[in-house]
Scaffold this motif. Structure first.
Motif, PDB file in Angstrom:
ATOM      1  N   CYS A 121      -1.723   5.014   2.303  1.00 13.64           N
ATOM      2  CA  CYS A 121      -0.587   4.635   1.467  1.00 13.64           C
ATOM      3  C   CYS A 121      -0.651   5.370   0.121  1.00 13.64           C
TER       4      CYS A 121
ATOM      5  N   CYS B 107      -0.620  -0.041  -4.422  1.00 16.09           N
ATOM      6  CA  CYS B 107      -1.736  -0.557  -5.235  1.00 16.09           C
ATOM      7  C   CYS B 107      -2.904   0.412  -5.248  1.00 16.09           C
TER       8      CYS B 107
ATOM      9  N   CYS C  10      -1.459  -2.518   4.487  1.00 15.69           N
ATOM     10  CA  CYS C  10      -0.491  -3.624   4.433  1.00 15.69           C
ATOM     11  C   CYS C  10       0.930  -3.113   4.625  1.00 15.69           C
TER      12      CYS C  10
ATOM     13  N   PHE D 205      -5.203   0.962  -3.003  1.00 20.36           N
ATOM     14  CA  PHE D 205      -6.438   0.518  -2.346  1.00 20.36           C
ATOM     15  C   PHE D 205      -6.777   1.362  -1.116  1.00 20.36           C
ATOM     16  N   CYS D 206      -5.754   1.700  -0.304  1.00 16.75           N
ATOM     17  CA  CYS D 206      -6.090   2.444   0.923  1.00 16.75           C
ATOM     18  C   CYS D 206      -5.484   3.851   0.892  1.00 16.75           C
TER      19      CYS D 206
HETATM   20  S1  SF4 Z   1      -0.772  -0.143   2.007  1.00 14.78           S
HETATM   21 FE1  SF4 Z   1      -0.961  -1.961   0.774  1.00 14.78          FE
HETATM   22  S2  SF4 Z   1      -3.169  -2.102   0.387  1.00 14.78           S
HETATM   23 FE2  SF4 Z   1      -2.796   0.011   0.996  1.00 14.78          FE
HETATM   24  S3  SF4 Z   1      -2.494   1.092  -0.965  1.00 14.78           S
HETATM   25 FE3  SF4 Z   1      -0.481   0.494  -0.122  1.00 14.78          FE
HETATM   26  S4  SF4 Z   1      -0.032  -1.397  -1.202  1.00 14.78           S
HETATM   27 FE4  SF4 Z   1      -2.250  -1.074  -1.379  1.00 14.78          FE
END
Ligand code: SF4
Ligand SMILES: Cc1cc2nc3c(=O)[nH]c(=O)nc-3n(C[C@H](O)[C@H](O)[C@H](O)COP(=O)(O)O)c2cc1C
Length: 536
Positions: free
Chosen positions: A471, A465, A510, A467-468
């Motif tokens: 990842c 996604c 996550c 967000f972080c």
């Molecule tokens: S670990 Fe989860 S929150 Fe972070 S970018 Fe990946 S999918 Fe998104």
């Protein structure tokens, strides 16, 4: 038709105020979400334009650019690759004279790709205007191309193209017709505890404990949410439960609602299963429970929305970005209220336990994993489909039953799971050994596991996604390394990167990021010869 902004007003009047569901309807009507609709939805709902724009950009089934009259998304899952989906994709593009992902200049068609359609037992598959077409062959792709060129509406296409087979190969405890007196409330919680029911969505949290925590948490109201997002490549057992056991699923949700004190529930279902809409609406209409209402909430092509807190954000009409946990949904869930989120199979099992199946459930499985598990088996085998086994079944037994021979590797748990080599086929499916939400993919000795590693690494890079940083960056690095290795341009540094990335990815926010290199690392460690060919 009304202009997009007026249409948005009309939809809000008819469908209520959920931005995502309204945007999905606008996408369907206009083949894209026009800018004036974005402004219209934002102003009608009193939300900032940036919030609605964020939704359109986040969900892959929404587009700001006009798509073709026929919008095609070919499944890009590894099992579909194994059945020739990449060649069929190029054939379809060639037939229609259109580039991948580009809308034809006359507006007839757009042909793109999607991560997985949930049809791995009957692939290759594609979605056309959101509906699944299964069992693709050269002939079927040619016939579809002709139908599009002649502008034949989907309702006039042969029904068999849209046929989705259930492929239930082995039935056990869950598929029995449990009909006893129904337990509720405290008695049901006790029975579920005694039976040892744990969540079937992957993490295996004790279900009765989750329901009790939600019931005991302070809150004005409570919610019950069923997770039918089922985005893990190779998983399709919830699709079959929704088709065959929707009544039992809704009963399980209602029992949960009565236990925790909820009046409202949601079934969050992946957009790829749109063909089930009429069936589910009919089943919902047949329910007679004035005290507990269940609403369908459609996903729009985002794997991360299967993560429970991202799913709740999505129901709230936002981008599916996982929340910081704790607090967990049982105390701070939908709209900040105590919420139970459970998998489809978990609610079905709870309803069967409530109707008298508890003691038999307890007697099945292993010490730490009671009952049965539905497995979705796909890949190189004669009989792909749904198999229900008691927990503790060995991989060898599954391979025998599904008619798999000459097996090189088995991927258990989807792209986020573990890759097993032959010496490990006596391992067992259970929380203590090989936990899985249900995906079992078989690879025979004609396969090169580098292909699977490439596919999974692209999957995570695409589905992150963003967000972080660990990842977002880590999945990108992994996919680039695998691209180079697959093209024969890899270096030793790429190989060591695959192992080293684990440290970075572990810091992800996550489970998606945390598990993103697990399968690729397993494959590289167990089948180094498949990777060496790609390294200079
Ligand atoms: S670990 Fe989860 S929150 Fe972070 S970018 Fe990946 S999918 Fe998104
Ligand atoms: C990236 C990611 C994707 C997930 N996808 C699903 C899914 O599609 N279906 C599901 O039931 N659980 C999924 N989960 C697990 C859910 O977060 C949650 O644990 C589950 O829905 C709880 O239900 P259960 O207790 O009945 O298993 C996913 C988790 C992660 C981290």
């Amino acid at each position: 038709m009304a202009c997009a902004a007026e249409y948005a007003d009309l939809l809000i009047e008819r469908m209520g105020s959920n931005p995502l569901q309204i945007l999905i309807a606008i996408q369907k009507a206009f083949n894209h979400v026009p800018d004036d609709a974005i402004c219209g939805v934002a102003s009608a709902l009193g939300l900032p334009i940036s919030r609605i724009l964020g939704d359109v950009e986040f969900y892959s089934f929404l587009s700001r650019e006009p798509l073709g009259t026929y919008s095609v998304l070919m499944s890009d899952s590894i099992t579909d690759w194994m059945l020739g989906s990449r060649e069929l994709f190029l054939r379809l593009c060639g037939n229609l004279g259109v580039g991948p992902g580009v809308t034809r200049c006359d507006g007839l068609a757009t042909v793109g790709k999607t991560s997985c359609t949930g049809m791995c037992d009957q692939g290759p598959a594609l979605l056309v205007n959101g509906l699944a077409v299964t069992n693709l062959t050269d002939d079927r792709v040619d016939a579809i191309s002709r139908l599009m060129e002649k502008q034949i509406p989907l309702v006039a296409w042969p029904d068999e193209y849209f046929h989705v087979e259930s492929n239930i190969r082995q039935r056990g405890w869950l598929f029995q017709d449990w009909q006893g007196p129904i337990l509720e409330g405290e008695a049901l919680l006790q029975e579920m505890t005694d039976a040892g029911l744990k969540g079937r969505g992957g993490a295996g949290y004790p279900t009765a404990k989750k329901w009790a925590s939600c019931r005991d948490a302070p809150g004005r109201e409570r919610y019950v949410v069923c997770n039918a997002d089922e985005g893990e490549p190779g998983t399709f057992k919830d699709r079959v439960l929704l088709q065959h056991c929707a009544g039992r699923l809704f009963e399980g949700m209602a029992l949960c609602a009565r236990t925790v004190g909820a009046k409202k529930g949601f079934l969050y279902i992946r957009g790829e299963y749109r063909y089930l809409e009429a069936h589910l609406e009919t089943q919902l209409a047949a329910r007679r429970d004035a005290d507990f209402e269940i609403e369908l909430h459609w996903g729009a092509g985002a794997y991360i929305c299967g993560e429970e807190s991202a799913l709740l954000e999505s129901i709230e009409g936002k981008r599916g970005i996982p929340r910081v946990r704790p607090p967990f949904p049982v105390t701070f869930g939908l709209h900040g209220m105590p919420t139970v989120v459970d998998n489809v199979e978990t609610f079905c099992a709870a309803a069967a336990i409530a109707a008298g199946g508890g003691s038999e459930f307890r007697s099945l499985g292993t010490a730490g994993s009671c009952g049965t598990k539905l497995l979705s088996v796909s890949g190189d085998c004669a009989r792909p489909g749904i198999y229900e086994y008691s927990f503790g079944v060995s991989v060898n037994r599954i391979l025998e039953d599904c008619g798999a021979g000459n097996v090189l590797a088995v991927q258990v748990g989807g792209a986020a799971g573990s890759c097993l080599e032959a010496s490990e086929f006596d391992r067992k499916i259970c929380f203590e050994d090989l936990p899985t939400s249900g995906s079992v993919m078989v690879f025979d000795r004609t396969r090169n596991m580098r292909e699977a590693a490439l596919n999974f690494s692209r999957f995570f890079a695409h589905e992150s996604c963003g967000f972080c940083t660990p990842c977002r960056v880590g999945t990108g690095i992994l996919a680039q390394a695998m691209e180079r290795i697959s093209e024969g341009r890899g270096t030793e540094a790429d190989i060591s990167e695959i192992g080293n990335l684990g440290g970075i990815l572990k810091a992800s926010h996550c489970g998606l990021g945390q598990s993103a290199n697990r399968a690729v690392r397993d494959m590289q460690r167990k089948f180094p010869e498949h990777f060496e060919g790609g390294v200079n």
